[in-house]
Design a protein around this motif. Structure first.
Motif, PDB file in Angstrom:
ATOM      1  N   LEU A 252      27.503  51.096  -7.384  1.00  0.00           N
ATOM      2  CA  LEU A 252      27.582  51.969  -6.216  1.00  0.00           C
ATOM      3  C   LEU A 252      26.836  51.351  -5.034  1.00  0.00           C
ATOM      4  N   SER A 253      26.694  50.042  -5.041  1.00  0.00           N
ATOM      5  CA  SER A 253      25.978  49.338  -3.982  1.00  0.00           C
ATOM      6  C   SER A 253      26.601  49.612  -2.617  1.00  0.00           C
ATOM      7  N   PHE A 254      25.748  49.642  -1.611  1.00  0.00           N
ATOM      8  CA  PHE A 254      26.147  49.799  -0.216  1.00  0.00           C
ATOM      9  C   PHE A 254      26.914  51.081   0.052  1.00  0.00           C
ATOM     10  N   ASN A 255      26.478  52.135  -0.611  1.00  0.00           N
ATOM     11  CA  ASN A 255      26.876  53.501  -0.296  1.00  0.00           C
ATOM     12  C   ASN A 255      25.572  54.215   0.045  1.00  0.00           C
ATOM     13  N   LYS A 256      25.633  55.218   0.826  1.00  0.00           N
ATOM     14  CA  LYS A 256      24.419  55.943   1.225  1.00  0.00           C
ATOM     15  C   LYS A 256      24.298  57.219   0.401  1.00  0.00           C
ATOM     16  N   ILE A 257      23.989  57.030  -0.901  1.00  0.00           N
ATOM     17  CA  ILE A 257      23.963  58.176  -1.815  1.00  0.00           C
ATOM     18  C   ILE A 257      22.647  58.933  -1.808  1.00  0.00           C
ATOM     19  N   GLY A 258      21.665  58.425  -1.124  1.00  0.00           N
ATOM     20  CA  GLY A 258      20.419  59.132  -0.868  1.00  0.00           C
ATOM     21  C   GLY A 258      19.863  59.958  -2.004  1.00  0.00           C
ATOM     22  N   ASP A 259      19.762  61.286  -1.777  1.00  0.00           N
ATOM     23  CA  ASP A 259      19.102  62.187  -2.709  1.00  0.00           C
ATOM     24  C   ASP A 259      19.756  62.252  -4.086  1.00  0.00           C
ATOM     25  N   SER A 260      21.052  62.054  -4.161  1.00  0.00           N
ATOM     26  CA  SER A 260      21.733  62.161  -5.453  1.00  0.00           C
ATOM     27  C   SER A 260      21.523  60.922  -6.330  1.00  0.00           C
ATOM     28  N   GLN A 261      20.963  59.859  -5.734  1.00  0.00           N
ATOM     29  CA  GLN A 261      20.733  58.620  -6.475  1.00  0.00           C
ATOM     30  C   GLN A 261      19.735  58.808  -7.613  1.00  0.00           C
ATOM     31  N   GLN A 262      18.644  59.521  -7.369  1.00  0.00           N
ATOM     32  CA  GLN A 262      17.605  59.664  -8.391  1.00  0.00           C
ATOM     33  C   GLN A 262      18.109  60.430  -9.605  1.00  0.00           C
ATOM     34  N   ARG A 263      18.886  61.473  -9.374  1.00  0.00           N
ATOM     35  CA  ARG A 263      19.427  62.240 -10.502  1.00  0.00           C
ATOM     36  C   ARG A 263      20.356  61.364 -11.344  1.00  0.00           C
ATOM     37  N   LEU A 264      21.151  60.534 -10.679  1.00  0.00           N
ATOM     38  CA  LEU A 264      22.037  59.619 -11.394  1.00  0.00           C
ATOM     39  C   LEU A 264      21.219  58.604 -12.193  1.00  0.00           C
ATOM     40  N   ARG A 265      20.184  58.059 -11.577  1.00  0.00           N
ATOM     41  CA  ARG A 265      19.294  57.123 -12.292  1.00  0.00           C
ATOM     42  C   ARG A 265      18.701  57.788 -13.534  1.00  0.00           C
ATOM     43  N   ASP A 266      18.247  59.024 -13.365  1.00  0.00           N
ATOM     44  CA  ASP A 266      17.663  59.758 -14.491  1.00  0.00           C
ATOM     45  C   ASP A 266      18.675  59.940 -15.615  1.00  0.00           C
ATOM     46  N   GLU A 267      19.903  60.241 -15.253  1.00  0.00           N
ATOM     47  CA  GLU A 267      20.954  60.456 -16.254  1.00  0.00           C
ATOM     48  C   GLU A 267      21.270  59.165 -17.013  1.00  0.00           C
ATOM     49  N   LEU A 268      21.236  58.043 -16.325  1.00  0.00           N
ATOM     50  CA  LEU A 268      21.592  56.765 -16.938  1.00  0.00           C
ATOM     51  C   LEU A 268      20.422  56.079 -17.636  1.00  0.00           C
ATOM     52  N   ARG A 269      19.227  56.599 -17.470  1.00  0.00           N
ATOM     53  CA  ARG A 269      18.010  55.944 -17.971  1.00  0.00           C
ATOM     54  C   ARG A 269      18.099  55.589 -19.455  1.00  0.00           C
ATOM     55  N   ASP A 270      18.556  56.495 -20.285  1.00  0.00           N
ATOM     56  CA  ASP A 270      18.588  56.261 -21.730  1.00  0.00           C
ATOM     57  C   ASP A 270      19.937  55.744 -22.224  1.00  0.00           C
ATOM     58  N   SER A 271      20.777  55.358 -21.323  1.00  0.00           N
ATOM     59  CA  SER A 271      22.096  54.848 -21.704  1.00  0.00           C
ATOM     60  C   SER A 271      22.089  53.317 -21.663  1.00  0.00           C
ATOM     61  N   ASN A 272      23.198  52.726 -22.049  1.00  0.00           N
ATOM     62  CA  ASN A 272      23.372  51.270 -21.975  1.00  0.00           C
ATOM     63  C   ASN A 272      24.043  50.856 -20.671  1.00  0.00           C
ATOM     64  N   CYS A 273      24.145  51.775 -19.736  1.00  0.00           N
ATOM     65  CA  CYS A 273      24.847  51.517 -18.481  1.00  0.00           C
ATOM     66  C   CYS A 273      23.903  50.940 -17.427  1.00  0.00           C
ATOM     67  N   VAL A 274      24.332  49.840 -16.815  1.00  0.00           N
ATOM     68  CA  VAL A 274      23.585  49.223 -15.720  1.00  0.00           C
ATOM     69  C   VAL A 274      24.093  49.831 -14.419  1.00  0.00           C
ATOM     70  N   LEU A 275      23.179  50.384 -13.631  1.00  0.00           N
ATOM     71  CA  LEU A 275      23.512  50.987 -12.343  1.00  0.00           C
ATOM     72  C   LEU A 275      23.120  50.033 -11.225  1.00  0.00           C
ATOM     73  N   ARG A 276      24.066  49.777 -10.319  1.00  0.00           N
ATOM     74  CA  ARG A 276      23.775  48.949  -9.153  1.00  0.00           C
ATOM     75  C   ARG A 276      23.872  49.825  -7.909  1.00  0.00           C
ATOM     76  N   VAL A 277      22.764  49.906  -7.190  1.00  0.00           N
ATOM     77  CA  VAL A 277      22.718  50.689  -5.949  1.00  0.00           C
ATOM     78  C   VAL A 277      21.931  49.915  -4.896  1.00  0.00           C
ATOM     79  N   ASP A 278      22.195  48.642  -4.774  1.00  0.00           N
ATOM     80  CA  ASP A 278      21.471  47.752  -3.882  1.00  0.00           C
ATOM     81  C   ASP A 278      21.842  48.023  -2.428  1.00  0.00           C
ATOM     82  N   GLU A 279      20.998  48.791  -1.744  1.00  0.00           N
ATOM     83  CA  GLU A 279      21.223  49.079  -0.332  1.00  0.00           C
ATOM     84  C   GLU A 279      20.277  48.274   0.551  1.00  0.00           C
ATOM     85  N   GLY A 280      19.468  47.406  -0.058  1.00  0.00           N
ATOM     86  CA  GLY A 280      18.430  46.702   0.678  1.00  0.00           C
ATOM     87  C   GLY A 280      18.891  45.474   1.432  1.00  0.00           C
TER      88      GLY A 280
END
Length: 190
Positions: A151-179
């Motif tokens: 999901l890199s280069f999208n402005k997902i802001g506040d909803s990003q942390q909840r998604l990170r929390d959901e994926l924390r214990d999974s085998n899924c790699v999340l990409r949200v590189d907005e830097g």
């Protein structure tokens, strides 16, 4: 033929109708289709969806990155995949103007237990809210299969942390590189 890569071939909406006709004649052998960086638009994508709906289609990888698609085209892709969900493992819809409604359509698809997607690329798609995606991942078996979500280069802001929390214990790699900025070979998404 199990792989067809026509990225950067300047395929237009009109030409996609011809391509679709050719693909419909024998879709069972095609496993990978890359039509990225063509000007298909929503109409061209809709033509292609006739192939995706075909029960003989066994496509495993589909790339429609930077094809001038909006949430309307995404809705057509989602609808087509709902009717034939079991084979696709990788889907790249990056650099299209899908927005939040496009993500919601894809989220509905993830709820289908026959859909076993392993890689979903939504890089630079004008997405600001992924709560529907997070909810789908929470309430389905999708995380048993999903290994990579970009999901890199999208402005997902506040909803990003909840998604990170959901994926924390999974085998899924999340990409949200907005830097950093996307590479110079970019497709402008408004």
């Amino acid at each position: 033929m199990d792989k067809l890569s026509l990225n950067r071939y300047s395929i237009t909406e009109e030409q996609s109708l011809i391509l679709t006709s050719a693909l419909k004649s024998n879709p069972s052998h095609l496993r990978e289709l890359n039509l990225s960086w063509n000007t298909l638009g929503d109409s061209g994508v809709k033509h292609l969806c006739a192939v995706l709906k075909d029960s003989h289609c066994k496509l495993e990888r589909l790339s429609l990155s930077c094809c001038d698609m909006t949430d309307e085209g995404c809705s057509d892709v989602t609808s087509a995949l709902k009717s034939n969900p079991s084979h696709l493992r990788e889907l790249n819809l990056s650099r299209n103007t899908l927005g939040d409604s496009g993500v919601k359509n894809l989220s509905d698809l993830l709820m289908n237990s026959q859909f076993k997607l392993e890689k979903l690329e939504l890089y630079c798609c004008g997405i600001t809210d992924v709560s529907s995606l997070t909810q789908s991942l929470t309430n389905s078996k999708a995380l048993q299969f999903l290994k990579e979500l970009d999901l890199s280069f999208n402005k997902i802001g506040d909803s990003q942390q909840r998604l990170r929390d959901e994926l924390r214990d999974s085998n899924c790699v999340l990409r949200v590189d907005e830097g950093r900025s996307p590479n110079s070979d970019k497709c402008v998404v408004s």
